[in-house]
Structures are given as structure tokens and as C-alpha cells.
Design an enzyme around this catalytic site. Structure first.
Site, PDB file in Angstrom:
ATOM      1  N   CYS A  98       0.872  -1.180   0.000  1.00  0.00           N
ATOM      2  CA  CYS A  98       0.000   0.000   0.000  1.00  0.00           C
ATOM      3  C   CYS A  98       0.903   1.222   0.000  1.00  0.00           C
ATOM      4  O   CYS A  98       1.766   1.356   0.885  1.00  0.00           O
ATOM      5  CB  CYS A  98      -0.905  -0.021   1.231  1.00  0.00           C
ATOM      6  SG  CYS A  98      -1.785   1.525   1.522  1.00  0.00           S
ATOM      7  N   CYS A 249      -5.510   6.409  -1.440  1.00  0.00           N
ATOM      8  CA  CYS A 249      -4.827   5.176  -1.846  1.00  0.00           C
ATOM      9  C   CYS A 249      -3.587   5.588  -2.624  1.00  0.00           C
ATOM     10  O   CYS A 249      -3.695   6.195  -3.692  1.00  0.00           O
ATOM     11  CB  CYS A 249      -5.741   4.298  -2.696  1.00  0.00           C
ATOM     12  SG  CYS A 249      -4.936   2.795  -3.315  1.00  0.00           S
TER      13      CYS A 249
END
EC number: 5.1.1.7
Length: 310
Positions: A98, A249
């Protein structure tokens, strides 16, 4: 403990944790220097529950790379990658990595004294998407995310799209472009900022053809003008697989910039600012000496509080 849900205490009693976020993408971070705190999917779900647990988009376990098979393989390539980012989505599923989480992970390692670095120096870590080099900045971190690629290069180059996405708030399904940043993304352009705001991402978008292991779906709208002083500007919302809509994100911002640059063609840029609900991220495309193109993601990271479960 109920019959259908594991309680937080049962999930990880006695475990010390830190809560952190990168542009609103939030994580529970756990230091596991001896590799003894591997969590089950059920435990992760209990920890990330926003009503009964600590609450987060995911859990990051900091574990020595030599304690994991994936980490051991990376150490053979890069001995400096001594710490491995073991990342789980809020639904307990394993994720490759991530982008926002990498920044928060490195910030956590520094705060815990597990690594040392000054502004301008690099911290090298291992992830399931490979080794990542993170440069410490005065106010944040810049990550060499590695190369990006089209998931279906042939279709992408033929028609600039390879999927169709339907979502609540979209009048009609829209063409989309699938990008890999080490994890899968499907980027959907919308007509305006108002259309972006009108989306209801409380339910997962439908992607056709469906990705085998799921995909993160990014909806993007361009600012006017798209390019200002050599920098592209877009706004993004994202529905992350295994989580739902999140404030940000990092890998998704990189994928969104890559897709928008492809659609813009000669009018595009190698530098982008991506506005997300949780803040602002910078994405740059850099040509390496070996001819590959890497993506560099920059943004902030914050640690909020610490505690002990149970």
C-alpha cells in the site's frame, strides 16, 4: 465473544499498537521484532472494526524480513531490506503493499527506533510487491514505487481501455483502464468534479471483465486546465478491494496519474498532483538509466496514538 464475531480482546490480547495515517488512509501498526505475532484474518477483522475494534483500513505488522519466506527471498536481492511490511486489508485478506501504508510504515519504524535516517537519506524495506526505497523528506516521504504497467497491454494500447465499470451514481457504465502498481487498479474517468462527488461508493463498483483476485477502482476527474505550469492535476475517489471507500490510496494515485497521462497523450505530463479526500499526493514518472520508467509517490505520514489491546 459472539458466535459470529471475534472480540477485540480475543483478537490480540496484550498486543501494543500504534494508529497512523497517510492522507487519511489509516492503519493499525504492530511491531513484531521476533516474528511471533502473525495475525489471522479473523483477528485483523476484529482489530480494524470501526465500532468494536481500534478501527482502520488495514493492519501493518513490522516483522524482520528473515522471519518470513517472502522477506528471505528479498534479502537475497537486497540485504538492506531488513524490515518487511506485512500488510492486511480490513477484511483480513493479504495485500501486496500500500503506497500510503509504506510511508506510515517507515514513519513507524523511525519512531520506534527500529531504523535510523535523516532527511535526504533512504530507508529500504521489503513488501510483497518487492523492495521499496523510501527517501525521508523534511515533511513526509517519497517512495520509489518501481515500474508501472498495463494489466492488459494489448487492449490498453488498442483502445486506451480494457474494462467497463458500473457504480452507484454513474448514469451509465464507463470504460476504464487497468494498471498494475504491484497490485491491481482499474481507473475510471468521469466527466466532471460534480459527477465524481455524486458517486456512491458505499457499495463495490462492478468491473467487467472481473479481475481474478479483485481490483482497486479509482474514479478520476480532471481539473481545468488539466496541466498548469507543467504539472497535471486530478481529483480521485477510490473503492479499495477488501476495504471499501477510503480517504486515500497511494498506489491508486499512481495508477490514476498513469492512466490520465496515457489518455492525455502529448498534452500530458510526467508530474502530477492527485487530490484525494484525505489530502494531496504528488506523483512523478522518472526515467532510469536502464530504460525503465519508475513512479515516485510523495506525501505525508502521521502517527496518532498508541495503546495496548486488552
Amino acid at each position: 465473544m459472539s458466535q459470529t464475531r471475534m472480540s477485540l480482546t480475543d483478537a490480540a490480547s496484550g498486543v501494543a499498537f500504534t494508529k497512523g495515517h497517510g492522507t487519511g488512509n489509516d492503519f493499525v501498526l504492530i511491531a513484531d521484532p521476533d516474528g511471533s505475532r502473525e495475525l489471522t484474518a479473523e483477528q485483523v477483522v476484529a482489530i480494524t472494526d470501526r465500532h468494536r475494534g481500534v478501527g482502520a483500513d488495514g493492519v501493518i505488522r513490522a516483522v524482520p524480513a528473515d522471519r518470513l519466506r517472502e522477506g528471505q527471498a528479498l534479502l537475497e536481492q537486497e540485504p538492506e531490506a531488513r524490515w518487511f511490511m506485512d500488510y492486511r486489508n480490513a477484511d483480513g485478506s493479504v495485500s501486496e503493499m500500500c503506497g500510503n501504508g509504506v510511508r506510515v510504515f517507515v514513519h513507524f519504524l523511525l519512531a520506534e527506533g527500529l531504523v535510523e535516517a535523516e532527511p535526504g537519506q533512504q530507508v529500504v524495506i521489503g513488501t510483497r510487491a518487492g523492495v521499496k526505497r523510501v527517501t525521508c523528506l523534511e515533511h513526509g516521504y517519497a517512495i520509489d514505487m518501481g515500474p508501472w504497467s498495463y494489466i492488459d497491454a494489448e487492449r490498453a494500447q488498442e483502445s486506451a481501455s480494457d474494462a467497463v465499470v458500473a457504480a452507484h451514481g454513474l448514469q451509465d457504465p464507463r470504460p476504464a483502464l487497468s494498471i498494475s502498481m504491484g497490485n491491481p487498479h482499474t481507473v475510471v474517468p468521469v466527466e466532471s468534479q460534480a459527477d465524481l462527488q455524486a458517486l456512491d461508493l458505499s457499495q463495490a463498483p462492478t468491473v467487467e471483465p472481473a479481475a481474478q483476485h479483485g481490483t482497486n477502482v479509482e474514479f478520476v476527474a480532471a481539473f481545468e486546465p488539466l496541466i498548469r505550469e507543467g504539472v497535471g492535476r486530478i481529483r480521485m475517489r477510490v473503492h479499495e478491494r477488501g476495504v471499501g471507500e477510503t480517504q486515500s490510496c497511494g498506489t491508486g494515485a499512481c495508477a490514476a496519474a498513469a492512466a490520465m497521462r496515457a489518455w492525455a497523450g502529448s498534452e500530458g505530463s510526467d508530474s502530477w498532483l492527485v487530490e484525494v479526500p484525505g489530502g494531496l499526493l504528488a506523483v512523478d514518472f522518472v526515467q532510469n538509466e536502464d530504460g525503465t520508467e519508475h513512479v515516485v509517490l510523495a506525501g505525508g505520514a502521521e502517527l496518532g496514538f498508541t495503546g495496548t489491546i486488552g
